[in-house]
Design a protein around this motif. Structure first.
Motif, PDB file in Angstrom:
ATOM      1  N   UNK A 199       0.850  -1.182   0.000  1.00 20.01           N
ATOM      2  CA  UNK A 199       0.000   0.000   0.000  1.00 20.01           C
ATOM      3  C   UNK A 199       0.890   1.237   0.000  1.00 20.01           C
ATOM      4  N   UNK A 200       0.263   2.388  -0.176  1.00 20.61           N
ATOM      5  CA  UNK A 200       1.004   3.635  -0.050  1.00 20.61           C
ATOM      6  C   UNK A 200       0.942   4.122   1.393  1.00 20.61           C
ATOM      7  N   UNK A 201       1.855   5.017   1.711  1.00 17.09           N
ATOM      8  CA  UNK A 201       1.990   5.505   3.080  1.00 17.09           C
ATOM      9  C   UNK A 201       0.681   6.047   3.633  1.00 17.09           C
ATOM     10  N   UNK A 202      -0.088   6.773   2.822  1.00 17.85           N
ATOM     11  CA  UNK A 202      -1.318   7.395   3.316  1.00 17.85           C
ATOM     12  C   UNK A 202      -2.250   6.403   3.998  1.00 17.85           C
ATOM     13  N   UNK A 203      -2.282   5.174   3.492  1.00 25.48           N
ATOM     14  CA  UNK A 203      -3.174   4.174   4.068  1.00 25.48           C
ATOM     15  C   UNK A 203      -2.803   3.874   5.512  1.00 25.48           C
ATOM     16  N   UNK A 204      -1.503   3.864   5.823  1.00 24.13           N
ATOM     17  CA  UNK A 204      -1.058   3.550   7.179  1.00 24.13           C
ATOM     18  C   UNK A 204      -1.147   4.755   8.112  1.00 24.13           C
ATOM     19  N   UNK A 205      -1.094   5.959   7.559  1.00 19.00           N
ATOM     20  CA  UNK A 205      -1.118   7.149   8.404  1.00 19.00           C
ATOM     21  C   UNK A 205      -2.479   7.383   9.046  1.00 19.00           C
ATOM     22  N   UNK A 206      -3.562   6.919   8.408  1.00 18.05           N
ATOM     23  CA  UNK A 206      -4.886   7.082   8.989  1.00 18.05           C
ATOM     24  C   UNK A 206      -5.384   8.514   8.915  1.00 18.05           C
ATOM     25  N   UNK A 207      -6.307   8.871   9.818  1.00 16.37           N
ATOM     26  CA  UNK A 207      -6.938  10.188   9.774  1.00 16.37           C
ATOM     27  C   UNK A 207      -6.410  11.148  10.828  1.00 16.37           C
ATOM     28  N   UNK A 208      -5.551  10.661  11.723  1.00 20.06           N
ATOM     29  CA  UNK A 208      -5.056  11.513  12.792  1.00 20.06           C
ATOM     30  C   UNK A 208      -3.594  11.870  12.636  1.00 20.06           C
ATOM     31  N   UNK A 209      -2.935  12.148  13.754  1.00 25.24           N
ATOM     32  CA  UNK A 209      -1.501  12.392  13.748  1.00 25.24           C
ATOM     33  C   UNK A 209      -0.766  11.065  13.616  1.00 25.24           C
ATOM     34  N   UNK A 210       0.480  11.143  13.193  1.00 23.66           N
ATOM     35  CA  UNK A 210       1.278   9.927  13.035  1.00 23.66           C
ATOM     36  C   UNK A 210       2.745  10.228  13.298  1.00 23.66           C
ATOM     37  N   UNK A 211       3.470   9.198  13.690  1.00 22.34           N
ATOM     38  CA  UNK A 211       4.918   9.275  13.839  1.00 22.34           C
ATOM     39  C   UNK A 211       5.548   8.400  12.770  1.00 22.34           C
ATOM     40  N   UNK A 212       6.390   9.001  11.939  1.00 20.39           N
ATOM     41  CA  UNK A 212       7.189   8.237  10.984  1.00 20.39           C
ATOM     42  C   UNK A 212       8.605   8.221  11.540  1.00 20.39           C
ATOM     43  N   UNK A 213       9.171   7.042  11.747  1.00 19.09           N
ATOM     44  CA  UNK A 213      10.438   6.954  12.435  1.00 19.09           C
ATOM     45  C   UNK A 213      11.339   5.865  11.867  1.00 19.09           C
ATOM     46  N   UNK A 214      12.619   6.175  11.784  1.00 18.95           N
ATOM     47  CA  UNK A 214      13.619   5.178  11.395  1.00 18.95           C
ATOM     48  C   UNK A 214      14.118   4.398  12.597  1.00 18.95           C
ATOM     49  N   UNK A 215      13.834   4.903  13.807  1.00 16.18           N
ATOM     50  CA  UNK A 215      14.256   4.259  15.053  1.00 16.18           C
ATOM     51  C   UNK A 215      13.033   3.658  15.735  1.00 16.18           C
ATOM     52  N   UNK A 216      13.015   2.350  15.976  1.00 15.90           N
ATOM     53  CA  UNK A 216      11.834   1.735  16.590  1.00 15.90           C
ATOM     54  C   UNK A 216      11.543   2.330  17.972  1.00 15.90           C
ATOM     55  N   UNK A 217      10.307   2.712  18.241  1.00 17.44           N
ATOM     56  CA  UNK A 217       9.954   3.235  19.565  1.00 17.44           C
ATOM     57  C   UNK A 217      10.007   2.128  20.617  1.00 17.44           C
TER      58      UNK A 217
END
Length: 517
Positions: free
Chosen positions: A425-443
């Motif tokens: 899928x494209x990124x937008x599908x995973x971002x959803x409708x709210x805020x999001x964190x995109x990170x290269x470092x696992x939380x």
């Protein structure tokens, strides 16, 4: 008079693309709205014909991306030509995909698009649509309370509805703008143009992009809109009107350079109309809890195809902030950022359209000098190609919802990309409708729980992925992305970003529509 016993959080005046976008996004955030429009059905005549890749991305969030793809076609770019159609300058657009995942120039028929948006709106039970409703009065008797009076154009019955917010999406002659006492500031541009839409089974064998004819005697625009649909626009001379061009034969002297041997007898006229192209920006986009969007707030000449897109951008910027305030996730002060963020971009697009219009139509020695010396060299001027071919939203600066730190300043305020991901899928599908964190470092587990409590999505950017490369180029390890896909904060300290994530926990929305396609 019938006073509605039910109040509604938001009343939207106008059911064009801007109003329907606003209603759809609010429903996706779980916010009910009432949409009032003077007409029951979609306006049948074609008007806007172009959307860029940013707006195409938003169309996907609304849930009609695949349907829109079926009715659109990509264009190759823009040519500035002289009166004999000789190329002065050419600006190519990517007919495949941009960083947003879609073609940079998308041509379409506005009634078809509006039909898709209206049909999609019916999927949202939180939206009530009322056609044949003419708004006659808007009052704000006290802070946080707005009364909207409208008349049923069929029965004549008058209604009053109570609401928290009103969105004026009712066009250039906005009743809402007049009701709140806001003036439309003029940018001193007014030209009469003839707009011609044609359907034919014949194929016009010309370059498959947009032509802008730079000729003060008869400036013109040509574009192929669909498989068998074409549009011309011609500046009208003094004394001319649409009544002089009612048949294909009347139009032949104007359109013959593009026909390449195709007979006018094979053309079917869809519409021949006269429009006055103007430019202006409202002095204020807000009075209390009443906001102006789209043509009610700003008028853009059509020379760069950004008029309708500007309204959709307005709706996308404002609706998530309204949702945040109505659900008490965000303070009411964030609503001040709407005009702060959107007005500079709208003004920049209007100025660019005016420059394009002036280069096409200006007479005298100054106009000739521009066409002869500057226009053919536009592609050599640093930044000019990007201005003409890329309508991307500039980085936001003056806003409480964009935080520019030293290590994240290159990404803050800009739209994040929309790459294809390994998940298919494209990124937008995973971002959803709210805020999001995109990170290269696992939380950490603690950070994940904090983000979950605040309603944020988490997207991991694997090493060497497009997302990871984007972060690296921006000098960041992670970013906070707003619901409108703007980067709010970027940096290298994941703990600081997790702590800065706003709370944005929304009620369950009333549809299963995706925010990407």
């Amino acid at each position: 008079m019938n006073t509605s016993p039910d109040s509604v959080p938001v009343v939207i005046v106008g059911a064009g693309p801007t109003g329907v976008t606003a209603a759809t996004r609010l429903a996706q955030y779980g916010i009910p709205s009432l949409v009032l429009d003077r007409w029951e059905t979609v306006y049948p005549q074609p008007r806007a014909v172009h959307l860029d890749d940013e707006i195409r991305r938003i169309i996907g969030w609304l849930g009609v991306g695949e349907e829109f793809t079926a009715i659109t076609r990509s264009a190759l770019g823009l040519r500035l030509v002289d009166k004999d159609l000789r190329t002065l300058a050419q600006f190519d657009r990517d007919p495949a995909h941009s960083i947003h995942g879609y073609p940079q120039a998308n041509m379409f028929d506005q009634p078809e698009l509006e039909g898709l948006l209206r049909s999609n709106l019916k999927r949202h039970s939180l939206v009530r649509f009322r056609g044949n409703a003419e708004v006659t009065q808007i009052r704000q008797p006290e802070a946080g309370r707005v009364q909207v009076t409208f008349t049923d154009r069929i029965s004549g019955e008058q209604h009053v509805v109570e609401t928290g917010f009103v969105l004026g999406c009712d066009g250039a002659n906005s009743v809402v703008r007049g009701a709140i006492g806001v003036a439309m500031g003029s940018m001193r541009f007014s030209q009469r143009w003839l707009v011609v839409d044609v359907v034919t089974d014949a194929t016009l064998e010309v370059w498959d992009g947009v032509y802008q004819v730079c000729n003060p005697d008869r400036a013109a625009t040509y574009m192929r809109v669909g498989v068998n649909r074409y549009r011309w626009e011609f500046r009208l001379r003094e004394g001319e009107s649409a009544d002089d061009f009612t048949t294909a034969q009347d139009l032949e002297p104007l359109i013959s350079p593009w026909l390449q041997g195709v007979s006018v007898d094979g053309l079917s006229l869809v519409r021949v109309a006269e429009y006055t192209f103007g430019a202006g920006v409202a002095n204020s986009w807000r009075r209390g809890n009443v906001f102006l969007l789209g043509d009610a707030a700003h008028l853009t000449p059509p020379f760069i195809g950004q008029g309708m897109g500007a309204g959709i951008r307005d709706a996308t910027n404002l609706t998530w902030k309204l949702a945040g305030v109505l659900t008490k996730n965000l303070p009411a002060g964030v609503l001040d950022s709407y005009e702060q963020e959107r007005k500079p971009h709208a003004e920049a697009m209007i100025r660019l359209a005016l420059i394009m219009g002036w280069s096409m139509t200006a007479g005298g020695r100054a106009g000739d000098a521009v066409r002869d010396a500057v226009v053919p060299r536009l592609h050599l001027i640093p930044g000019a190609r990007g201005l003409v071919t890329n309508s991307r939203t500039p980085a936001l600066h003056k806003s409480a919802l964009v935080r520019r730190t030293f290590d994240g300043r290159r990404l803050a305020g800009k739209l994040c990309p929309n790459p294809a991901l390994p998940e298919g899928v494209r990124l937008d599908t995973l971002l959803g409708t709210g805020f999001a964190l995109i990170t290269a470092e696992p939380p950490t587990c603690t950070q994940r729980e904090l983000l979950r409590q605040r309603g944020a999505a988490i997207v991991h950017a694997p090493p060497e992925s497009q997302l990871a490369q984007w972060l690296q180029r921006g000098g960041a390890t992670a970013v906070i992305v707003r619901p409108d896909r703007t980067v709010m904060l970027a940096g290298r300290r994941l703990s600081a970003l997790c702590a800065a994530m706003p709370r944005f926990v929304l009620p369950r929305n009333d549809s299963d529509s995706s925010t990407g396609d």
